[in-house]
Design a protein around this motif. Structure first.
Motif, mmCIF file in Angstrom:
data_model
loop_
_atom_site.group_PDB
_atom_site.id
_atom_site.type_symbol
_atom_site.label_atom_id
_atom_site.label_comp_id
_atom_site.label_asym_id
_atom_site.label_seq_id
_atom_site.Cartn_x
_atom_site.Cartn_y
_atom_site.Cartn_z
ATOM 1 N N TYR A 125 0.854 -1.185 0.000
ATOM 2 C CA TYR A 125 0.000 0.000 0.000
ATOM 3 C C TYR A 125 0.892 1.238 0.000
ATOM 4 O O TYR A 125 1.790 1.372 0.843
ATOM 5 N N GLY A 140 -0.469 5.383 8.940
ATOM 6 C CA GLY A 140 0.662 4.565 8.529
ATOM 7 C C GLY A 140 0.619 3.137 9.017
ATOM 8 O O GLY A 140 -0.426 2.653 9.512
ATOM 9 N N ALA A 141 1.754 2.460 8.916
ATOM 10 C CA ALA A 141 1.868 1.036 9.245
ATOM 11 C C ALA A 141 1.414 0.708 10.668
ATOM 12 O O ALA A 141 0.791 -0.346 10.885
ATOM 13 N N PHE A 144 -2.314 0.054 10.555
ATOM 14 C CA PHE A 144 -2.619 -1.203 9.869
ATOM 15 C C PHE A 144 -2.308 -2.393 10.781
ATOM 16 O O PHE A 144 -3.098 -3.340 10.882
ATOM 17 N N ILE A 172 2.745 -7.400 9.237
ATOM 18 C CA ILE A 172 2.612 -6.080 8.618
ATOM 19 C C ILE A 172 3.818 -5.251 9.031
ATOM 20 O O ILE A 172 4.194 -5.209 10.211
ATOM 21 N N GLU A 173 4.415 -4.584 8.075
ATOM 22 C CA GLU A 173 5.617 -3.816 8.367
ATOM 23 C C GLU A 173 5.686 -2.573 7.498
ATOM 24 O O GLU A 173 4.980 -2.461 6.483
ATOM 25 N N ARG A 174 6.542 -1.668 7.917
ATOM 26 C CA ARG A 174 6.780 -0.452 7.149
ATOM 27 C C ARG A 174 7.514 -0.815 5.865
ATOM 28 O O ARG A 174 8.355 -1.702 5.840
ATOM 29 N N ASP A 178 7.815 5.875 5.281
ATOM 30 C CA ASP A 178 6.644 5.930 6.170
ATOM 31 C C ASP A 178 5.320 5.885 5.428
ATOM 32 O O ASP A 178 4.272 5.627 6.024
ATOM 33 N N GLU A 180 4.618 3.809 2.993
ATOM 34 C CA GLU A 180 4.393 2.471 2.440
ATOM 35 C C GLU A 180 4.086 1.474 3.549
ATOM 36 O O GLU A 180 4.737 1.484 4.608
ATOM 37 N N VAL A 181 3.102 0.644 3.309
ATOM 38 C CA VAL A 181 2.729 -0.414 4.244
ATOM 39 C C VAL A 181 2.794 -1.734 3.493
ATOM 40 O O VAL A 181 2.152 -1.892 2.449
ATOM 41 N N ARG A 182 3.567 -2.654 4.041
ATOM 42 C CA ARG A 182 3.792 -3.948 3.390
ATOM 43 C C ARG A 182 3.060 -5.030 4.192
ATOM 44 O O ARG A 182 3.366 -5.251 5.368
ATOM 45 N N VAL A 183 2.062 -5.671 3.567
ATOM 46 C CA VAL A 183 1.248 -6.686 4.233
ATOM 47 C C VAL A 183 1.563 -8.052 3.630
ATOM 48 O O VAL A 183 1.363 -8.263 2.420
#
Length: 759
Positions: A125, A140-141, A144, A172-174, A178, A180-183
């Motif tokens: 995201y 932000g992350a 999430f 879930i991580e950054r 800041d 970007e959200v990585r799922v």
């Protein structure tokens, strides 16, 4: 299928019933063929206007069913008003377009896509750089991650109503920065777009206490065009105020007041001018249309822009002479001295009549400032057949019931009087225009009276034969006026008939009770469901005898070699000395007249194939809890909302019931109690593939098997009728599309817009 305030509110999205048997599935459209999803049957009707035409400021008074018990949409007692508030004040990564399909919400996302599939599915995201919470913190992350932990189902301290999808997330991580959200998913999840809509701040999701209690009465931190200013349970209102930190197009309205007005009181509220927008029933719609036409059929308000523009804190009601203000006693006469006129010899009766006439005229003037905006809801009404026991446990009997129905006639009875497309719904899992839609009703077959009778004969239900006596000495099923059991309060005999009505069955699981539908009297359709013969109550045995005259000798549709039983000319279908009688349970509330009209038509259609129905009317409050959810019915009518994510949301409604640890049967939301391993497998496969075309194909195959099981028969898409001020723009009958709250408002003085185009 829920009912506004009558059904379990834990069902947030879903559809209705399940299958049995590995029956043939009709071929789906191949390469190069037209997409069977088609287009929505009806478009929006919201009086669209450019933002430049909409005035800044004003208060929109929007009628809702109730002030919500919670503002947390993930709790079991969340309702349609909870959703309405969340849409206006919280982030939503995806929103639905006019076809009911998810699309990126650019106010919160720059992009969202699957960037890896092996060894794990990863969705990245990229957030809008301007997106911040109302306290100034960036979205932000951490937000999430907090929502994932709360809804993953791993911590029972969180009182969640649903965990679907979140339970498949591994971490879930950054991302690279800041924004970007990585799922990362532990298992593939096709409906990943359903997640994080709405998204709550970490302050709400971070601990069980804040999740369970903190967001029930207030939301201190939000991130939408509006904020929650006040939840007033004394005055039954929720006030939303324009968000000064909103980075998108600023809200046109200063405030939106969601005010609780019961369905029965909405026509009066409109006549008093105390609300600007309200879902209504057909009776109120007819009254508004008549008022707008004026006394001689000429339009009282020829365009949408005639009423005066509202002030900052005042309603958008026209300032006509004699029109009562919202806070004024509407029963007061415009001429306060009219009752004191002894010199004219008026007696009290004449004075009362005059005041009543003045009051009525005032109400009609107020109603003429509204118009009816109509579309079709993203929901459908269906006939549910309880397959857990009794005659309907036999799939052949369920299929006979389904084959006896003229679905086109039922849809026409409800929708044609409203000028809406009367097209029967062809899927349990989607509606026309949605990604997964295809008409799979061919797996069951069209209406066919002869085939329905043959199915019953094959199941051992044959005309005539002696009836066994009940323990009370009454006949198990008798002629007109006899009951098969139960008190007069609990149920009425099957000869009771109703016609007309103002609502198509307001029972929709997981969302707001919406009014709709107008029934008609008499039958119209195929196989003798039209004409004089279909009107009015008739003795069931007489109908059966008439069927024999029309359809041949007794036993004609029984298996070869079956002898006609004694007493066959009575027309009663019996098996082992018991008549084929089904209990039809319906709500008794004043808003369900049309539901009962549809039920009456269905009863007459079933009567023609020898199936008796005994109607039992129960209170709205007990309809779902005490009858549908508990399985105390044979036939019932209610509605299911259509979901953009059927692989996720329909799964619990069609899941095969399984024995629970305590020996009871766990049915999840499968209230027909009919299911198969095959359907479960198709849902599992559809949710686990990232190939959208394959997922759609699997959903359509599952739907075909649901049709073949005949435990749920979709009838028609529900009508959506909205009363709106003529100068209110970008609001009304939204259809599939998520409302755009920042664009709603009252037209600038003198601005005129055209009605929404029909689609």
């Amino acid at each position: 299928m829920s009912h506004d305030g009558v059904t379990p509110r834990s069902v947030m999205r879903s559809v209705a019933f399940l299958t049995a048997g590995a029956l043939a599935v009709p071929a789906l459209a191949g390469c190069g063929s037209e997409d069977p999803a088609g287009k929505p049957l009806a478009g929006q009707d919201i009086a669209p206007a450019a933002r430049a035409q909409v005035a800044d400021g004003g208060t929109l008074r929007w009628a809702v069913d109730a002030v919500p018990e919670t503002l947390n949409t993930f709790q079991a007692d969340a309702d349609a008003t909870t959703t309405r508030v969340a849409q206006a004040v919280l982030p939503s990564m995806f929103r639905l377009d006019r076809t009911g399909r998810p699309e990126i919400n650019p106010d919160y996302l720059e992009s969202a896509e699957v960037v890896e599939t092996e060894p794990r599915q990863v969705v990245l995201y990229k957030l809008n750089q301007q997106a911040v919470w109302s306290d100034g913190r960036e979205i932000g992350a951490p937000d999430f991650a907090a929502q994932w932990r709360a809804l993953s189902g791993k911590d029972s301290a969180y009182w969640t109503a649903r965990n679907a999808g979140y339970d498949r997330i591994e971490r879930i991580e950054r991302g690279a920065n800041d924004l970007e959200v990585r799922v990362t998913f532990g298992r593939p999840y096709a409906d990943w777009r359903s997640l994080f809509s709405p998204l709550y701040p970490k302050e709400v999701m971070g601990t069980p206490d804040s999740f369970n209690d903190g967001a029930r009465r207030k939301l201190k931190i939000t991130a939408g065009p509006f904020t929650v200013k006040k939840v007033d349970r004394k005055d039954d209102e929720v006030t939303l105020a324009r968000n000064p930190r909103w980075w998108g197009d600023p809200a046109k309205l200063s405030r939106i007041v969601l005010t609780a007005v019961s369905r029965e009181e909405r026509a009066a509220a409109l006549a008093a001018g105390t609300v600007d927008l309200a879902e209504i029933d057909p009776a109120a719609a007819r009254r508004i249309t008549a008022a707008a036409a004026g006394p001689r059929g000429t339009s009282a308000s020829p365009d949408r822009g005639t009423p005066a523009s509202p002030g900052e804190d005042t309603p958008a009601s026209p300032g006509e002479a004699g029109s009562a203000s919202p806070g004024e006693d509407s029963s007061a006469s415009p001429d306060r001295d009219a009752s004191a006129s002894p010199d004219h010899g008026d007696d009290k009766a004449d004075g009362d009549e005059s005041r009543h006439a003045a009051k009525q005229a005032r109400r009609e003037r107020e109603l003429s400032t509204y118009e009816v905006r109509k579309s079709l809801e993203p929901a459908y009404t269906q006939l549910a057949l309880n397959g857990s026991e009794g005659p309907l446990a036999d799939e052949r009997v369920r299929r006979a019931v389904a084959r006896a129905l003229d679905r086109e006639a039922l849809a026409a009875a409800v929708l044609e009087p409203l000028g809406l497309p009367a097209v029967p719904v062809g899927s349990h899992l989607a509606l026309a225009g949605q990604f997964a839609y295809a008409d799979s009703s061919g797996a069951l077959g069209d209406q066919d009276t002869a085939e329905a009778r043959a199915l019953l004969a094959d199941a051992g239900w044959l005309p005539g034969g002696p009836l066994k006596e009940t323990e009370k000495g009454e006949k198990a099923a008798g002629a007109r006026g006899e009951k098969a059991g139960g008190s007069e309060e609990d149920g009425k005999d099957d000869t009771e008939r109703r016609s007309g009505g103002d609502d198509d069955g307001v029972y929709i699981v997981g969302q707001d009770d919406k009014s709709g539908g107008a029934g008609g009297s008499g039958d119209s359709g195929k196989d003798g469901s039209s004409g004089k013969e279909g009107h009015g109550p008739r003795h069931l045995a007489q109908d059966g005898a008439q069927h024999l005259k029309q359809g041949g000798a007794p036993g004609a549709y029984a298996p070869k070699g079956t002898a006609a039983p004694a007493g066959a000319k009575s027309g009663v279908l019996t098996k082992d000395g018991k008549p084929l009688t089904l209990r039809f349970v319906l709500p008794s509330g004043p808003g369900s007249d049309s539901l009962r009209t549809v039920a009456d038509r269905i009863s007459r259609m079933l009567d023609r194939i020898g199936i008796r129905t005994e109607t039992t009317k129960v209170s709205d409050e007990s309809y779902f809890k005490d009858h549908i959810a508990s399985g105390q019915y044979d036939l019932a009518l209610y509605s299911w909302p259509a979901s953009a994510f059927p692989a996720t949301d329909a799964r619990p409604i069609y899941a095969k019931p399984v024995p629970a640890a305590d020996g009871s049967l766990s049915v999840e939301q499968n209230w027909t109690r009919v299911g198969t391993d095959q359907v479960d497998q198709l849902f599992d496969q559809a949710i686990g593939t990232l190939d959208e075309s394959e997922s759609r194909s699997l959903i359509r195959k599952a739907d075909a098997r649901i049709w073949a099981a005949a435990a749920s028969i979709p009838l028609y898409q529900r009508p959506q009728l909205i009363a709106a001020r003529k100068n209110l723009a970008n609001a009304g009958a939204f259809g599939f599309e998520t409302p755009v709250y920042e664009d709603m408002g009252f037209l600038k003085k003198g601005v005129r817009v055209s009605p929404s185009p029909s689609k």
